[in-house]
Scaffold this active site. Structure first.
Site, short mmCIF file in Angstrom:
data_model
loop_
_atom_site.label_atom_id
_atom_site.label_comp_id
_atom_site.label_asym_id
_atom_site.label_seq_id
_atom_site.Cartn_x
_atom_site.Cartn_y
_atom_site.Cartn_z
N HIS A 1 5.54 9.92 1.25
CA HIS A 1 4.16 10.35 1.57
C HIS A 1 3.76 11.67 0.94
CE1 HIS A 1 3.83 7.71 5.47
NE2 HIS A 1 4.42 7.08 4.46
N ASP B 1 7.86 4.31 -1.32
CA ASP B 1 7.47 3.72 -0.04
C ASP B 1 6.16 2.97 -0.27
OD1 ASP B 1 6.87 3.14 2.58
OD2 ASP B 1 6.44 5.20 3.16
N GLU C 1 0.14 -1.44 5.57
CA GLU C 1 1.17 -1.03 6.52
C GLU C 1 1.01 0.44 6.90
OE1 GLU C 1 5.21 0.58 7.72
OE2 GLU C 1 3.88 1.18 6.09
N GLU C 2 0.64 1.26 5.93
CA GLU C 2 0.59 2.71 6.15
C GLU C 2 -0.51 3.12 7.13
OE1 GLU C 2 2.80 4.67 5.37
OE2 GLU C 2 3.81 4.03 3.55
N ASP D 1 12.14 -1.14 3.68
CA ASP D 1 11.13 -0.07 3.77
C ASP D 1 11.75 1.22 4.31
OD1 ASP D 1 8.60 1.13 3.73
OD2 ASP D 1 8.03 0.35 5.70
N ASP E 1 0.82 -1.21 0.00
CA ASP E 1 0.00 0.00 0.00
C ASP E 1 0.86 1.26 0.00
OD1 ASP E 1 0.83 -0.62 2.69
OD2 ASP E 1 -0.66 0.80 3.45
#
Length: 409
Positions: free
Chosen positions: A380, A141, A175-176, A198, A80
């Site tokens: 992000h 990411d 995960e996010e 990561d 994700d």
């Protein structure tokens, strides 16, 4: 174009933003679509035990090519991308032979990746960078991590002279939004230890992270017409402001770095009658973490004493813990990764994760899992970028770790 770059540019086209408001697992359909495509690719490479389970976890095995007793190593990345920024219709730009100047990401919208705001760009003069077009995040990411793991596995398949034990890979959803390993079957994964891929810039290795808690606060006020409110009104918004001002000003994210913890007011909504506040509490040190939680409890108690019992409600919940206490019992995992980096001319940088990873929770689930670099920067958001040579080095490091354990047994 190198294989890792080819893969990465293909993967970022998949829309896999996770959604914290969703009750499904994974939280978005796009992650399942991507998971199935990855599984298909892994089968085509010739891996065994390739599976996408009912929760969207992708797992696969590269079988040992020797009878030597070698530990089973896992490599893990997440599918994700962060909901903080749009991850749909990603249009990567390739900046060849970067000249050290500001990069215009989007001329029309005036979006610039500037060297004054992002001085680390100066480290990549003469290198090739992949950036966004200024309208989305990039997805390094953690799609860079996925591309790097698969490319390393492909290299090992094509170079059978490198002796290795069983190598497992896993790609996780969500995960996010903090759900990455909620339904992950550690026992079935059956590794002695693992690495998440990561992390950030070239050379970083991380094996300590925040202890984390959340604090949900509800404040009950009393609304009365302001013209006749004297001695009667209890304004929940003002009580919320009072609570915030009782926390140490210098212990906010914008004033902290390195190993310093913080209280972060992430959401504040209110009326005179009712206000809700949401904090995240973070610290590396176990005692300092405990002290922070006790302090916010004491503030709530003080406000209830002042405004009446039940005015302020607090729900405090631990989220994850610093994996250092687990990893320190298995330091060979970190030391071997550092040895791999040095042998490739990369100076390892041990940095604390000012956040959490799947690896932190996995470590407490019995699978020690430090975090390796992907090479990316500014995750992000629209200023995210990744140097191609850093991705290629990440592939080499993964291969070298497997090779070193093959030699050590």
């Amino acid at each position: 174009m190198s294989k890792v770059v080819e893969r990465f540019l293909k993967y970022v086209k998949y829309h896999t933003t996770s959604d914290e408001n969703s009750n499904t697992f994974p939280s978005t359909e796009g992650q399942l679509i991507f998971a199935r495509e990855l599984a298909k690719e892994l089968k085509e490479l010739g891996l065994s035990e390739v599976e996408v389970d009912e929760n969207g976890y992708v797992t696969a095995l590269l079988s040992a090519n020797t009878d030597k007793k070698i530990p089973t190593i896992g490599f893990i990345a997440h599918m994700d991308t962060s909901p903080d920024m749009c991850g749909k219709d990603v249009k990567p730009q390739i900046i060849e032979n970067y000249d050290g100047n500001d990069i215009v990401l989007n001329k029309e919208k005036g979006i610039i990746l500037s060297t004054s705001e992002f001085p680390e760009l100066k480290n990549y003069i003469g290198k090739t960078l992949i950036t966004t077009d200024g309208t989305t995040l990039l997805g390094a990411d953690d799609k860079a991590g996925i591309a790097e793991i698969i490319t390393a596995i492909e290299y090992l398949i094509n170079h059978p002279e490198i002796e290795h034990g069983n190598v497992k890979i896993a790609f996780t959803p969500d995960e996010e939004i903090g759900r990455g390993v909620d339904k992950f079957n550690v026992k079935k994964f059956a590794c002695d230890f693992a690495y998440t891929v990561d992390g950030g810039e070239l050379g970083t290795i991380e094996y300590e992270n925040f202890n984390a808690a959340s604090a949900k606060i509800k404040i009950h006020g009393r609304n009365v017409h302001p013209g006749t409110a004297k001695g009667k009104m209890k304004n929940s918004i003002l009580i919320g402001i009072e609570l915030q001002n009782m926390l140490p000003e210098l212990e906010r994210p914008e004033h902290t770095e390195g190993y310093q913890g913080f209280y972060h007011l992430n959401n504040f909504q209110g009326t005179v009658e009712e206000t809700s506040m949401y904090y995240i509490i973070r610290d590396f040190d176990k005692q300092a973490f405990s002290d922070k939680k006790e302090y916010i409890k004491s503030i709530v108690e003080a406000l209830n004493k002042k405004y009446g019992e039940g005015t302020v409600e607090l729900e405090l919940k631990d989220q994850y813990y610093n994996m250092r206490e687990v990893i320190e019992k298995h330091m060979h995992i970190v030391e071997t990764a550092m040895e791999a980096m040095r042998s490739l001319g990369i100076e390892p940088k041990v940095v604390p994760i000012r956040g959490g990873t799947d690896g932190a929770r996995l470590s407490f689930m019995g699978l020690p899992t430090p975090n390796l670099f992907t090479g990316g920067h500014n995750f992000h958001g629209k200023y995210e970028f990744i140097p191609i040579h850093a991705m290629e080095k990440a592939v080499e490091v993964i291969v070298k770790i497997v090779e070193l354990y093959g030699k050590k047994g």
